[in-house]
Design a protein around this motif. Structure first.
Motif, PDB file in Angstrom:
ATOM      1  N   PRO A  90       0.803  -1.421  -0.507  1.00 31.55           N
ATOM      2  CA  PRO A  90      -0.128   0.012   0.156  1.00 31.55           C
ATOM      3  C   PRO A  90       0.500   0.841  -0.571  1.00 31.55           C
ATOM      4  O   PRO A  90       2.103   1.977   1.503  1.00 31.55           O
ATOM      5  CB  PRO A  90      -1.008  -0.450   1.161  1.00 31.55           C
ATOM      6  CG  PRO A  90       0.252  -1.345   1.850  1.00 31.55           C
ATOM      7  CD  PRO A  90       0.661  -1.863   1.518  1.00 31.55           C
ATOM      8  N   VAL A  91       0.365   2.291  -0.578  1.00 33.77           N
ATOM      9  CA  VAL A  91       1.169   3.562  -1.133  1.00 33.77           C
ATOM     10  C   VAL A  91       0.184   4.718  -0.796  1.00 33.77           C
ATOM     11  O   VAL A  91      -1.034   5.113  -1.153  1.00 33.77           O
ATOM     12  CB  VAL A  91       1.379   3.892  -2.636  1.00 33.77           C
ATOM     13  CG1 VAL A  91       2.167   5.652  -2.000  1.00 33.77           C
ATOM     14  CG2 VAL A  91       2.617   2.599  -2.512  1.00 33.77           C
ATOM     15  N   VAL A  92       0.562   4.918   0.591  1.00 35.51           N
ATOM     16  CA  VAL A  92      -0.315   5.900   1.422  1.00 35.51           C
ATOM     17  C   VAL A  92       0.283   7.000   1.921  1.00 35.51           C
ATOM     18  O   VAL A  92       1.290   7.045   2.296  1.00 35.51           O
ATOM     19  CB  VAL A  92      -1.442   5.643   2.290  1.00 35.51           C
ATOM     20  CG1 VAL A  92      -2.222   4.599   1.498  1.00 35.51           C
ATOM     21  CG2 VAL A  92      -0.856   5.099   3.295  1.00 35.51           C
ATOM     22  N   TYR A  93       0.035   8.920   1.744  1.00 30.83           N
ATOM     23  CA  TYR A  93       0.511   9.499   1.876  1.00 30.83           C
ATOM     24  C   TYR A  93       0.226   9.704   4.116  1.00 30.83           C
ATOM     25  O   TYR A  93      -0.685  10.628   3.846  1.00 30.83           O
ATOM     26  CB  TYR A  93       0.134  10.280   1.428  1.00 30.83           C
ATOM     27  CG  TYR A  93       0.259  10.512   0.215  1.00 30.83           C
ATOM     28  CD1 TYR A  93       1.540  10.545  -0.870  1.00 30.83           C
ATOM     29  CD2 TYR A  93      -0.307  10.484  -1.203  1.00 30.83           C
ATOM     30  CE1 TYR A  93       2.256  10.587  -1.940  1.00 30.83           C
ATOM     31  CE2 TYR A  93       0.118  10.379  -2.224  1.00 30.83           C
ATOM     32  CZ  TYR A  93       0.635  10.518  -2.588  1.00 30.83           C
ATOM     33  OH  TYR A  93       1.081  10.024  -4.198  1.00 30.83           O
ATOM     34  N   ASP A  94       1.431   9.244   4.321  1.00 29.28           N
ATOM     35  CA  ASP A  94       1.546   8.852   5.765  1.00 29.28           C
ATOM     36  C   ASP A  94       0.784  10.571   6.734  1.00 29.28           C
ATOM     37  O   ASP A  94       0.131   9.985   7.553  1.00 29.28           O
ATOM     38  CB  ASP A  94       2.502   8.801   6.612  1.00 29.28           C
ATOM     39  CG  ASP A  94       2.703   7.141   6.077  1.00 29.28           C
ATOM     40  OD1 ASP A  94       2.170   6.583   6.323  1.00 29.28           O
ATOM     41  OD2 ASP A  94       4.295   6.927   6.178  1.00 29.28           O
ATOM     42  N   THR A  95       0.978  11.619   5.905  1.00 27.09           N
ATOM     43  CA  THR A  95       0.819  12.605   6.748  1.00 27.09           C
ATOM     44  C   THR A  95      -0.540  12.803   6.981  1.00 27.09           C
ATOM     45  O   THR A  95      -1.108  14.127   7.768  1.00 27.09           O
ATOM     46  CB  THR A  95       2.248  13.866   6.510  1.00 27.09           C
ATOM     47  OG1 THR A  95       1.728  14.133   5.391  1.00 27.09           O
ATOM     48  CG2 THR A  95       3.594  13.371   7.322  1.00 27.09           C
ATOM     49  N   MET A  96      -1.337  12.604   5.675  1.00 32.28           N
ATOM     50  CA  MET A  96      -2.536  13.311   5.763  1.00 32.28           C
ATOM     51  C   MET A  96      -3.521  13.141   5.419  1.00 32.28           C
ATOM     52  O   MET A  96      -2.979  11.271   6.122  1.00 32.28           O
ATOM     53  CB  MET A  96      -2.807  13.105   3.509  1.00 32.28           C
ATOM     54  CG  MET A  96      -1.521  14.063   2.805  1.00 32.28           C
ATOM     55  SD  MET A  96      -2.095  14.080   1.433  1.00 32.28           S
ATOM     56  CE  MET A  96      -0.788  14.422   0.362  1.00 32.28           C
ATOM     57  N   SER A  97      -5.101  12.873   5.994  1.00 34.79           N
ATOM     58  CA  SER A  97      -5.480  12.023   6.194  1.00 34.79           C
ATOM     59  C   SER A  97      -6.160  11.373   5.576  1.00 34.79           C
ATOM     60  O   SER A  97      -5.445  11.433   3.923  1.00 34.79           O
ATOM     61  CB  SER A  97      -6.815  13.095   6.682  1.00 34.79           C
ATOM     62  OG  SER A  97      -7.355  14.426   5.529  1.00 34.79           O
ATOM     63  N   PHE A 104      -5.562  13.809  -3.128  1.00 36.11           N
ATOM     64  CA  PHE A 104      -5.042  14.247  -4.294  1.00 36.11           C
ATOM     65  C   PHE A 104      -4.322  14.372  -5.100  1.00 36.11           C
ATOM     66  O   PHE A 104      -4.541  15.294  -6.137  1.00 36.11           O
ATOM     67  CB  PHE A 104      -3.729  13.593  -3.403  1.00 36.11           C
ATOM     68  CG  PHE A 104      -2.065  13.944  -3.397  1.00 36.11           C
ATOM     69  CD1 PHE A 104      -1.450  14.955  -2.633  1.00 36.11           C
ATOM     70  CD2 PHE A 104      -1.117  13.400  -4.037  1.00 36.11           C
ATOM     71  CE1 PHE A 104      -0.259  15.709  -2.811  1.00 36.11           C
ATOM     72  CE2 PHE A 104       0.359  13.651  -4.104  1.00 36.11           C
ATOM     73  CZ  PHE A 104       0.241  14.718  -3.493  1.00 36.11           C
ATOM     74  N   THR A 135      -9.204  11.024  10.076  1.00 35.10           N
ATOM     75  CA  THR A 135      -8.685   9.631  10.352  1.00 35.10           C
ATOM     76  C   THR A 135      -6.864  10.127   9.710  1.00 35.10           C
ATOM     77  O   THR A 135      -7.280  10.360   8.025  1.00 35.10           O
ATOM     78  CB  THR A 135      -8.523   8.458  10.892  1.00 35.10           C
ATOM     79  OG1 THR A 135      -9.842   8.466  11.171  1.00 35.10           O
ATOM     80  CG2 THR A 135      -7.704   7.557  11.437  1.00 35.10           C
ATOM     81  N   LYS A 136      -5.651  10.181  10.305  1.00 39.14           N
ATOM     82  CA  LYS A 136      -4.833   9.893   9.991  1.00 39.14           C
ATOM     83  C   LYS A 136      -4.061   9.005   9.095  1.00 39.14           C
ATOM     84  O   LYS A 136      -4.936   7.291   9.503  1.00 39.14           O
ATOM     85  CB  LYS A 136      -3.707  10.689  10.886  1.00 39.14           C
ATOM     86  CG  LYS A 136      -2.703  11.055  10.033  1.00 39.14           C
ATOM     87  CD  LYS A 136      -1.700  11.210  11.396  1.00 39.14           C
ATOM     88  CE  LYS A 136       0.401  11.849  10.617  1.00 39.14           C
ATOM     89  NZ  LYS A 136       0.907  12.217  11.690  1.00 39.14           N
TER      90      LYS A 136
END
Lengths: 362, 290
Positions: A90-97, A104, A135-136
């Motif tokens: 999984p590729v998610v942008y960690d700092t974003m909700s 994005f 949620t983050k």
């Protein structure tokens, strides 16, 4: 959305390929219909990731062309192709909700905020995340993160295709099934063209409208799950798909007579003169076990009861034969005979299916 | 999981406790001992309570050193952190040049502190130093022994030269651990270069960056050998940082009582700032969505 066409496409990682073995992907002509769900199925190293990277634009094929509808995109980069991809991890942008993650791709394309909001909410609902939109993303479980990756792929309505590169690898088995069902539902809801790469036949067969089976850089068959099961075009498809796979025996065929070791069978159709390496294939489902008489005498080695049917592992001289017996039939040591369902016998020449000259072959 | 409570396990900590006692606690006790007593020699001590602490807290000398120290550390961190990240981002990811860059970048870290001071001391001299001579022949007023600005610039450049590598190496390690899929995904999402940095690289580096900043804070706050060799705290008191000031007080003037109080407070300041920094950074990390 678009139809994807491969024209004489081939790829080698070597600068000057000499033999066919130098190709990671041998020459193929293939068409992915608009809006359909495809699975690219094959063992590791069969070239399916190469194929996917060519579609996504990460890799430029060494020969041939790739078209989206009628547009040649062989040299276009990933952005121009307007595709979405879900990766193995999984590729998610960690700092974003979760919300910002989903928004994005749209934000980067300068879409209207009202549209983004509405679109993100639609997608969140489809992937069942409307409650945790704020949620983050970093604290979520692997399958939730993978759902976000998937959602990010689908948030753009105009993507030409969604490529899924073994997306269920890191997902727990019990969630896998749920996610696969959801994927199928999403496909029906949004009807994006989806290409799902996997080495797991269950994943491929349950997800796809059409399965592209690959082996050693060659596309061996493209067909519906039913076609792959009922009429494998190659011995590889025969034993790769099905559990257990197709029985493949060395054979000799002269017109309508097949010689299997010391046994001769008369088929209900005739074949042309065959020259190469000849094999006979029959699925275990189409062999009948009996205690009275049959085409061949066998010794039973082992019976595996897997609940909904039994798999009988048997032997005739040095031939190994798998037979599927319905759950309600009791297998005894007296069952020493098997008979073949002639309609489901296939003849292969150098691995490839041979069509009969006359008579039916279903 | 159910854990068995066994108070005897404390005995397992005993060896470490003894070791730490001998290496840290006992020497520290000496300092504490000095900090609450006064002596006029001949091993005659008298109890002064917290007088020394009071004196140091109100001493202008310490305030000035602390001010200089804070300024130096701030400037150093402001330069080294962005610069280190910038270099790490632009280094080759693999192949011969990646190893080459790593070796070259790691070199300054291998040089002992006082040697670094000596190198720059000579380098900046007008008569035999390449830098000093070049600047002088270009007509630029540069003399670290007499000019405050020159001295500060030299110390800052020297520290940047010596320690940026540490930040580069740590950030580089953080960057290397980002899977390619992230960059591909960002490309597909049409993220700008800044977004890639802001949302992928920086978050993935934040752990090592936190350590890097903490290390650089502590080291630069305790800097001694390099400025001592280069300027000896001068011109005047302009580069007398906390540790230089402390050594002057303890060994130059032999004011052991105030110096002990000084060093204890120095230690507490470093501890406090590190703790605050660490707590703030980790809580930012845990905080909800940005």
């Amino acid at each position: 959305m678009a139809k994807i066409t491969f024209k004489d496409l081939a790829h080698s990682y070597l600068p000057h390929p000499k033999s066919l073995a130098d190709y990671a992907l041998q020459k193929i002509n293939l068409e992915f219909e608009d809006g359909a769900a495809y699975a690219l199925l094959g063992p590791s190293g069969c070239g399916k990731s190469t194929l996917l990277n060519i579609i996504s634009g990460i890799l430029i094929p060494s020969e041939g062309k790739i078209f989206f509808d009628d547009k040649d995109v062989t040299y276009a980069d990933t952005v121009k192709r307007n595709i979405a991809q879900v990766f193995q991890f999984p590729v998610v942008y960690d700092t974003m909700s979760v919300r910002k993650n989903l928004a994005f791709p749209l934000r980067n394309r300068g879409e209207d905020p009202a549209y983004i909001k509405q679109r993100v909410e639609t997608i969140a609902k489809s992937i069942g995340m409307e409650d945790i939109l704020d949620t983050k993303a970093s604290g979520l479980s692997a399958d939730a993160k993978q759902k976000i990756s998937l959602g990010r792929g689908m948030v753009r309505e105009d993507v030409n295709a969604i490529l899924l590169d073994e997306p269920l690898t890191v997902i727990d088995p019990h969630v896998k099934w749920e996610l696969r069902t959801q994927l199928k539902a999403l496909h029906e809801e949004f009807s994006h063209t989806m290409i799902f790469v996997t080495h797991d036949q269950t994943e491929a067969l349950t997800f796809a409208d059409k399965v592209v089976v690959m082996n050693d850089g060659v596309v061996v068959q493209v067909g519906t799950p039913k076609e792959l099961f009922e009429k494998p075009a190659h011995t590889f498809v025969g034993y790769f798909i099905g559990s257990p796979g197709m029985n493949i025996f060395e054979a000799d065929v002269i017109s309508d007579v097949v010689t299997l070791g010391d046994i001769k069978l008369k088929l209900n159709r005739k074949y042309r003169k065959l020259t190469g390496h000849i094999e006979l294939g029959i699925r275990p489902e189409f062999i009948k076990l009996s205690d009275k008489s049959g085409d061949m005498e066998i010794d039973i080695n082992r019976v595996e009861d897997i609940g909904y049917h039994k798999i009988v592992r048997a032997k005739h001289k040095d031939m190994h034969i798998d037979i599927i017996v319905p759950e309600d039939i009791k297998v005894t040591q007296d069952m020493k005979y098997i008979s073949f369902d002639l309609d489901h016998i296939f003849i292969y020449e150098d691995g490839w299916l041979v069509e009969a000259k006359e008579g039916k072959s279903e | 999981m159910n854990k068995t409570v066994n108070q005897k396990a404390w005995f397992l900590v005993l060896p470490v406790f003894l070791l730490v006692a001998f290496s840290a606690v006992i020497p520290l006790m000496t300092v504490i001992n000095y900090s609450v007593q006064d002596t006029f020699g001949n091993n005659v001590f008298s109890w002064v309570g917290l007088d020394w602490f009071e004196e140091i807290i109100h001493s202008q000398r310490m305030h000035e050193s602390l001010g200089r120290q804070a300024m130096l550390t701030t400037i150093i961190l402001l330069i080294e952190v962005p610069f280190g990240i910038f270099i790490a981002l632009n280094m080759p990811k693999k192949g011969f040049w990646a190893s080459f860059c790593l070796v070259v970048i790691a070199l300054p870290l291998l040089i002992p502190w006082n040697v670094v001071g000596t190198i720059w001391q000579i380098f900046g001299r007008k008569d035999i130093g390449l830098l000093g001579h070049t600047l002088a022949s270009m007509g630029i007023e540069y003399n670290y022994a007499q000019d405050v600005l020159s001295a500060w610039i030299t110390i800052i450049v020297m520290d940047v030269w010596h320690w940026t590598s540490l930040i580069v190496l740590l950030c580089y390690a953080g960057l290397q651990s980002i899977p390619d899929a992230y960059y591909q995904a960002a490309k597909i999402d049409q993220a700008s270069r800044w977004s890639v940095f802001r949302y992928i690289e920086l978050p993935k580096m934040s752990g090592v960056l936190l350590i890097a900043i903490l290390l650089r804070f502590m080291d630069s706050f305790m800097i001694y050998s390099e400025p001592f060799v280069l300027t000896g705290g001068g011109p005047g008191n302009s580069t007398t940082f906390l540790s230089i000031d402390l050594v002057n007080m303890a060994l130059g003037q032999f004011d052991l009582g105030p110096a002990s109080a000084y060093s204890l407070m120095y230690f507490l300041v470093v501890l406090l700032v590190s703790w605050v920094f660490f707590t703030v950074m980790t809580s930012i990390d845990k905080k909800g969505a940005v």
